[in-house]
Design an enzyme around this catalytic site. Structure first.
Site, mmCIF file in Angstrom:
data_model
loop_
_atom_site.group_PDB
_atom_site.id
_atom_site.type_symbol
_atom_site.label_atom_id
_atom_site.label_comp_id
_atom_site.label_asym_id
_atom_site.label_seq_id
_atom_site.Cartn_x
_atom_site.Cartn_y
_atom_site.Cartn_z
ATOM 1 N N SER A 1 2.100 -7.560 24.271
ATOM 2 C CA SER A 1 2.644 -7.671 22.910
ATOM 3 C C SER A 1 1.508 -7.645 21.911
ATOM 4 C CB SER A 1 3.408 -8.984 22.748
ATOM 5 O OG SER A 1 3.577 -9.250 21.365
ATOM 6 N N HIS B 1 4.658 -3.656 23.813
ATOM 7 C CA HIS B 1 5.752 -4.487 23.288
ATOM 8 C C HIS B 1 5.502 -4.739 21.798
ATOM 9 C CE1 HIS B 1 8.970 -7.526 23.773
ATOM 10 N NE2 HIS B 1 8.259 -8.287 22.950
ATOM 11 N N ASP C 1 6.794 -6.507 18.446
ATOM 12 C CA ASP C 1 7.628 -7.599 17.945
ATOM 13 C C ASP C 1 7.882 -7.428 16.452
ATOM 14 O OD1 ASP C 1 8.062 -9.367 20.237
ATOM 15 O OD2 ASP C 1 5.880 -9.587 20.232
ATOM 16 N N MET D 1 9.686 -8.701 13.212
ATOM 17 C CA MET D 1 10.269 -9.955 12.684
ATOM 18 C C MET D 1 10.497 -9.813 11.185
ATOM 19 S SD MET D 1 7.902 -12.760 14.601
ATOM 20 C CE MET D 1 7.421 -12.558 16.328
ATOM 21 N N HIS E 1 11.091 -4.898 20.228
ATOM 22 C CA HIS E 1 11.866 -6.151 20.260
ATOM 23 C C HIS E 1 12.210 -6.532 18.821
ATOM 24 C CE1 HIS E 1 11.684 -10.762 21.373
ATOM 25 N NE2 HIS E 1 12.886 -10.374 20.992
ATOM 26 N N MET F 1 13.571 -8.792 16.221
ATOM 27 C CA MET F 1 13.971 -10.163 15.863
ATOM 28 C C MET F 1 14.352 -10.133 14.391
ATOM 29 S SD MET F 1 11.000 -12.057 18.022
ATOM 30 C CE MET F 1 10.091 -10.509 18.151
ATOM 31 N N MET G 1 14.262 -14.865 26.583
ATOM 32 C CA MET G 1 13.209 -15.497 25.788
ATOM 33 C C MET G 1 12.819 -16.801 26.476
ATOM 34 S SD MET G 1 12.408 -13.557 23.231
ATOM 35 C CE MET G 1 11.149 -14.712 22.696
ATOM 36 N N GLY H 1 9.416 -15.977 17.451
ATOM 37 C CA GLY H 1 8.804 -16.091 16.125
ATOM 38 C C GLY H 1 7.284 -16.119 16.162
ATOM 39 N N ASP I 1 9.717 -13.093 28.075
ATOM 40 C CA ASP I 1 8.854 -12.994 26.894
ATOM 41 C C ASP I 1 8.555 -14.391 26.362
ATOM 42 O OD1 ASP I 1 7.571 -12.237 24.588
ATOM 43 O OD2 ASP I 1 9.299 -11.229 23.673
ATOM 44 N N SER J 1 -0.720 -13.410 23.801
ATOM 45 C CA SER J 1 -1.999 -14.117 23.666
ATOM 46 C C SER J 1 -2.825 -14.042 24.951
ATOM 47 C CB SER J 1 -1.749 -15.573 23.257
ATOM 48 O OG SER J 1 -0.805 -16.183 24.108
#
Ligand code: DX5
Ligand code: ZN
Length: 215
Positions: free
Chosen positions: A7, A32, A34, A36, A65, A67, A136, A141, A174, A197
């Site tokens: 990610s 991946h 993300d 948001m 993904h 969100m 999840m 977030g 995830d 991370s």
């Protein structure tokens, strides 16, 4: 065979091209992404224009993904940007079956994500329409959170449901996936692992990706 989806949420955003090439070199199966919106989750990242530019720098498939609230309004933008899989949240879709059909109508794969408190019962009757279920394992977030242990039984139950119906559906996990828990989470039945991370905060991103691939 496990698949790894680094990610870029934890990547250095001033060097995205370079960092994506490092995970590509390390053998990443997906990138991946993300997305948001600051409404569905309390954070804002990037949208389709950024993904469209990044698509030019790699051949690794894009796992997007979402969100975001009202995802249907933006799905075409993400298809045009180069998404290979689009995952929407069950909690964000009032007409989830319709949204899944809409994603697949573009000839790409459809995933459905479940927040930690959302039961797999919410997708039981439409699961055969889904290509991938994203469990999840943190509250969405933010990167760098801890794996929520109660998700163990959820992954096990989902794998049982999929196998009992003889379906070929990926289970992606995830949040909080590290080298020291990936094997255990695989044993619950997951086969695609997002790692943010743990890969991008490491000293050597190529090596870290390879380590994930070789567990
Ligand atoms: C969280 C995102 C994750 C995140 C995972 O909302 O969906 O993809 O980047 O980060 P780590 O691997 O650091 O938990
Ligand atoms: Zn994600």
């Amino acid at each position: 065979m496990i698949k790894i989806a680094p990610s870029i949420l934890s990547a250095d955003f001033s060097k995205l091209e370079e960092q994506i090439k490092l995970v590509e070199e390390g053998g990443a199966d997906f990138i991946h992404l993300d997305v948001m919106d600051g409404h569905f989750v309390p954070n804002i990242t990037f949208g389709a224009p950024v993904i469209k530019m990044l698509k030019k720098v790699t051949t690794v498939p894009f796992d997007v993904h979402l969100m975001i609230e009202k995802p249907d309004q933006y799905i075409k933008d993400f298809v045009d940007a180069g998404a290979d899989i689009i995952t929407v949240h069950q909690e964000a879709c009032i007409h989830l079956h319709r949204t899944i059909q809409y994603i697949k109508s573009f000839g790409i794969k459809a995933g459905v994500a479940l927040n930690p408190s959302t039961s797999i019962e919410t997708i039981r009757y439409i699961i055969d329409e889904i290509d991938m279920v994203l469990i999840m394992t943190v509250n969405p977030g933010f990167g760098g959170q801890y794996f929520i242990n109660q998700m163990k039984n959820k992954i096990i139950d989902l794998r049982k449901l999929i196998n009992s119906r003889n379906l070929n559906i990926d289970i992606q996990v995830d949040g909080g996936i590290k080298l020291d828990n990936i094997k255990e989470v695989e044993s619950y039945g997951a086969n695609i692992f997002v790692a943010g991370s743990a890969i991008f905060n490491s000293e050597d991103i190529v090596y870290a990706t390879r380590m994930f691939k070789s567990v």
